[in-house]
Design a protein around this motif. Structure first.
Motif, PDB file in Angstrom:
ATOM      1  N   PHE A  37       0.919  -1.161  -0.101  1.00 51.74           N
ATOM      2  CA  PHE A  37      -0.126   0.000   0.100  1.00 51.74           C
ATOM      3  C   PHE A  37       1.015   1.144   0.051  1.00 51.74           C
ATOM      4  N   LYS A  38       0.526   2.212  -0.941  1.00 46.11           N
ATOM      5  CA  LYS A  38       1.178   3.596  -0.976  1.00 46.11           C
ATOM      6  C   LYS A  38       0.793   4.475  -0.348  1.00 46.11           C
ATOM      7  N   LYS A  39       1.263   5.161   0.553  1.00 43.57           N
ATOM      8  CA  LYS A  39       0.838   6.352   1.327  1.00 43.57           C
ATOM      9  C   LYS A  39       0.959   7.484   0.387  1.00 43.57           C
ATOM     10  N   THR A  40      -0.031   8.180   0.377  1.00 44.67           N
ATOM     11  CA  THR A  40       0.172   9.471  -0.560  1.00 44.67           C
ATOM     12  C   THR A  40      -0.847  10.674   0.259  1.00 44.67           C
ATOM     13  N   HIS A  41      -0.547  11.937  -0.079  1.00 46.88           N
ATOM     14  CA  HIS A  41      -1.279  12.760   0.450  1.00 46.88           C
ATOM     15  C   HIS A  41      -2.840  12.904   0.383  1.00 46.88           C
ATOM     16  N   ILE A  42      -3.458  12.939   1.422  1.00 52.25           N
ATOM     17  CA  ILE A  42      -4.968  12.847   1.617  1.00 52.25           C
ATOM     18  C   ILE A  42      -5.419  14.447   1.112  1.00 52.25           C
ATOM     19  N   ASP A  43      -6.299  14.616   0.227  1.00 52.77           N
ATOM     20  CA  ASP A  43      -6.712  15.648  -0.256  1.00 52.77           C
ATOM     21  C   ASP A  43      -8.160  16.093   0.641  1.00 52.77           C
ATOM     22  N   PHE A  44      -7.925  16.599   1.860  1.00 50.84           N
ATOM     23  CA  PHE A  44      -9.018  16.592   2.807  1.00 50.84           C
ATOM     24  C   PHE A  44      -9.955  17.825   2.160  1.00 50.84           C
ATOM     25  N   LYS A  45      -9.457  18.863   1.497  1.00 49.52           N
ATOM     26  CA  LYS A  45     -10.180  19.833   0.708  1.00 49.52           C
ATOM     27  C   LYS A  45     -11.067  19.573  -0.321  1.00 49.52           C
ATOM     28  N   GLY A  46     -10.902  18.420  -1.034  1.00 52.01           N
ATOM     29  CA  GLY A  46     -11.514  17.702  -1.916  1.00 52.01           C
ATOM     30  C   GLY A  46     -12.592  17.219  -1.413  1.00 52.01           C
ATOM     31  N   PHE A  47     -12.065  16.153  -0.318  1.00 50.88           N
ATOM     32  CA  PHE A  47     -13.243  15.636   0.326  1.00 50.88           C
ATOM     33  C   PHE A  47     -14.317  16.200   1.080  1.00 50.88           C
ATOM     34  N   PHE A  48     -13.902  17.406   1.678  1.00 50.41           N
ATOM     35  CA  PHE A  48     -14.897  18.225   2.262  1.00 50.41           C
ATOM     36  C   PHE A  48     -16.006  18.942   1.166  1.00 50.41           C
ATOM     37  N   LEU A  49     -15.211  19.592   0.029  1.00 47.53           N
ATOM     38  CA  LEU A  49     -16.219  19.906  -0.985  1.00 47.53           C
ATOM     39  C   LEU A  49     -17.044  18.991  -1.501  1.00 47.53           C
ATOM     40  N   PHE A  50     -16.529  17.725  -1.761  1.00 50.06           N
ATOM     41  CA  PHE A  50     -17.446  16.775  -2.358  1.00 50.06           C
ATOM     42  C   PHE A  50     -18.428  16.092  -1.470  1.00 50.06           C
ATOM     43  N   LEU A  66     -13.463  22.168 -10.155  1.00 48.74           N
ATOM     44  CA  LEU A  66     -12.310  23.035 -10.438  1.00 48.74           C
ATOM     45  C   LEU A  66     -11.048  22.831  -9.902  1.00 48.74           C
ATOM     46  N   VAL A  67     -11.426  22.561  -8.371  1.00 50.15           N
ATOM     47  CA  VAL A  67     -10.475  22.920  -7.425  1.00 50.15           C
ATOM     48  C   VAL A  67      -9.683  21.533  -7.802  1.00 50.15           C
ATOM     49  N   GLU A  68     -10.121  20.341  -7.973  1.00 51.92           N
ATOM     50  CA  GLU A  68      -9.459  19.259  -8.203  1.00 51.92           C
ATOM     51  C   GLU A  68      -8.669  19.018  -9.234  1.00 51.92           C
ATOM     52  N   ARG A  69      -8.715  19.829 -10.215  1.00 53.01           N
ATOM     53  CA  ARG A  69      -7.962  20.053 -11.527  1.00 53.01           C
ATOM     54  C   ARG A  69      -6.720  20.364 -11.338  1.00 53.01           C
ATOM     55  N   LYS A  70      -6.479  21.131 -10.202  1.00 54.36           N
ATOM     56  CA  LYS A  70      -5.268  21.807 -10.024  1.00 54.36           C
ATOM     57  C   LYS A  70      -4.450  21.016  -8.741  1.00 54.36           C
ATOM     58  N   GLU A  71      -5.099  19.983  -8.258  1.00 51.16           N
ATOM     59  CA  GLU A  71      -4.721  19.322  -7.087  1.00 51.16           C
ATOM     60  C   GLU A  71      -3.626  18.074  -7.499  1.00 51.16           C
ATOM     61  N   THR A  72      -2.401  18.151  -7.002  1.00 52.09           N
ATOM     62  CA  THR A  72      -1.375  16.826  -7.423  1.00 52.09           C
ATOM     63  C   THR A  72      -2.104  15.687  -7.267  1.00 52.09           C
ATOM     64  N   HIS A  73      -2.610  15.491  -6.047  1.00 49.43           N
ATOM     65  CA  HIS A  73      -3.272  14.259  -5.501  1.00 49.43           C
ATOM     66  C   HIS A  73      -4.624  14.430  -5.250  1.00 49.43           C
ATOM     67  N   PRO A  74      -5.338  14.318  -6.336  1.00 54.38           N
ATOM     68  CA  PRO A  74      -7.065  14.550  -6.175  1.00 54.38           C
ATOM     69  C   PRO A  74      -7.490  13.560  -5.397  1.00 54.38           C
ATOM     70  N   PHE A  75      -8.534  13.868  -4.526  1.00 58.87           N
ATOM     71  CA  PHE A  75      -9.379  13.031  -3.718  1.00 58.87           C
ATOM     72  C   PHE A  75      -9.959  11.996  -4.572  1.00 58.87           C
ATOM     73  N   LEU A  76     -10.468  12.415  -5.750  1.00 57.66           N
ATOM     74  CA  LEU A  76     -10.999  11.287  -6.876  1.00 57.66           C
ATOM     75  C   LEU A  76      -9.911  11.204  -7.826  1.00 57.66           C
ATOM     76  N   PRO A  77      -8.927  10.052  -7.966  1.00 58.82           N
ATOM     77  CA  PRO A  77      -7.772  10.247  -9.011  1.00 58.82           C
ATOM     78  C   PRO A  77      -8.389  10.339 -10.427  1.00 58.82           C
ATOM     79  N   VAL A  78      -7.689  11.023 -11.444  1.00 59.28           N
ATOM     80  CA  VAL A  78      -8.001  11.420 -12.508  1.00 59.28           C
ATOM     81  C   VAL A  78      -8.075  10.177 -13.404  1.00 59.28           C
TER      82      VAL A  78
END
Length: 443
Positions: A185-198, A230-242
């Motif tokens: 399992f690979k630990k990456t950054h958690i996009d809490f901002k994206g999760f909150f908006l979603f 719009l926010v997720e498009r600029k996120e390096t590790h988005p909450f829902l992967p591209v």
């Protein structure tokens, strides 16, 4: 199954407490309200649980790809059990609603994480059979749940509908402890901002199905989803992967399952009501009709894994959606004149297509995805199914309420579902036939 049997039983027990909770609460809730007061909060016992358990599904999937399924499932069962203890101790409706929210936060991970572990541990052939077992648990719970609920309320106290989850939760954790995960399992950054908006946007859209002046919830919810995109498009590790949206298999399978759950899947909620009101049938006999869907479901999901290996995904999605549409057309045309037996047969056929498509859809969401996003891919599909069912049932309820009588109302509900089922038939032709790695599955 050998080395995995304890894990398997842990997953079975997890599914059992999720299923029983839903069915017991429906029976016991009127008694709870009488004792605690606060009738105006009655609906919120269910709404808060539904919101918490739905919105957290993708987060559990994302975290399971980072920290492992076992750890997350034990945590979710722990939160659910803690929520159950608190609910059992509640002495006001406000406290019960808050604690039901805690329960929901745990419940959001239990079924999706169980399905993800099944995808990690078992071959495609076995997964169809295992999903048939899980489906039969839900079917059995729909019969046993109300009986248990009545027993606890009458013989003991309603508080036991929550306290019963304590030994079951402990048993689940004990079964999971020996499980050793083989995946890195690979630990990456958690996009809490994206999760909150979603999460906030989806919460508003779900609230719209339960509130007056719902148009404002819908508008703000959709605006929130646009901001999220719009926010997720600029996120390096988005909450829902591209990768989830660039993968045609995942995208089309998820879109198919969303529309499918908007259509006929929710009609089973209203068929017992139709039989009670329209045919003056007893509560017991009208509820028993839903066994037809459970029986069909088992026959559809059990061979699904073998059929995927033999035929691929596309033919099964096409076949399942056509069976749903044709059986749905029969319901729409003949609902006024159908005998109990004939209705049972048609619903069994429709249950077969439910079982087939839910099993194939779950396996597809796992096999189309890379191993690094298998958890979030599986949980996203389950999340979309929940959303589709919630919205579909709400729309059907509105259609039924605005009809002249229950018979016309059910015909209109079936017409709505039939139109959407034709959309699923078209979508089924856009799903890829193979993942390209059907044989590379766990043993």
């Amino acid at each position: 199954m050998g080395k995995n049997k304890f894990v398997f039983w842990g997953l079975v027990i997890t599914t059992l407490i999720s299923a029983l909770d839903a069915n017991i609460m429906q029976t016991a809730s009127p008694t709870i309200v009488k004792q605690l007061g606060g009738m105006e909060l009655f609906a919120w016992i269910f709404v808060v649980y539904m919101l918490a358990s739905t919105v957290t599904v993708p987060l559990y999937g994302k975290l399971s790809d980072m920290y492992g399924r076992k750890r997350l499932l034990i945590i979710s069962v722990g939160i659910f059990t803690l929520g159950s203890i608190l609910c059992g101790m509640a002495n006001s409706m406000v406290m019960l609603v808050i604690y039901r929210g805690v329960q929901g936060l745990g419940a959001g991970g239990m079924v999706p994480l169980s399905m993800i572990i099944v995808g990690d541990l078992f071959t495609i052939e076995k997964r169809g059979r295992i999903q048939a077992v899980f489906s039969s648990i839900w079917a059995l719970s729909s019969i046993v749940g109300p009986v248990l609920g009545s027993f606890f309320v009458e013989a003991l106290t309603w508080r036991w509908i929550f306290f019963i989850n304590i030994p079951i939760g402990i048993a689940t954790v004990l079964c999971l402890l020996p499980y050793k995960e083989q995946i890195e399992f690979k630990k990456t950054h958690i996009d809490f901002k994206g999760f909150f908006l979603f999460g906030a946007s989806i919460t508003l859209l779900l609230l719209a199905t339960n509130m007056s002046n719902s148009i404002w919830y819908v508008i703000i919810g959709f605006i929130g989803l646009i901001v999220f995109a719009l926010v997720e498009r600029k996120e390096t590790h988005p909450f829902l992967p591209v990768a989830l949206f660039k993968n045609k298999g995942i995208l089309m399978t998820n879109l198919f399952m969303l529309v499918y759950c908007l259509s006929f899947f929710g009609t089973s909620n209203f068929i017992p009501l139709f039989l009670q009101e329209g045919a003056h049938m007893s509560i017991y006999k009208s509820g028993l009709i839903l066994l037809s869907i459970a029986v069909g479901w088992m026959f559809g999901s059990t061979p699904a894994g073998n059929w995927i290996l033999r035929f691929g995904y596309k033919p099964l999605f096409i076949t399942g959606s056509l069976i749903t549409a044709i059986s749905g057309l029969a319901l729409f045309i003949f609902i006024k004149d159908l005998s109990y037996t004939n209705l049972f047969i048609i619903l069994t056929i429709q249950g077969f297509s439910f079982g087939l498509l839910f099993a194939v859809g779950t396996i597809a969401s796992q096999e189309f995805a890379d191993s690094s996003i298998k958890g979030v891919s599986t949980s996203l599909q389950m999340f979309l199914r929940n959303i589709g069912t919630s919205i579909g049932v709400t729309v059907m309820g509105l259609i039924l309420n605005h009809a002249a009588n229950i018979v016309i109302g059910m015909q209109n509900v079936f017409l709505y579902a039939l139109c959407l089922s034709l959309v699923t038939v078209m979508l089924s032709f856009l799903i890829p036939a193979k993942t390209g790695a059907l044989s590379e599955s766990p043993s």
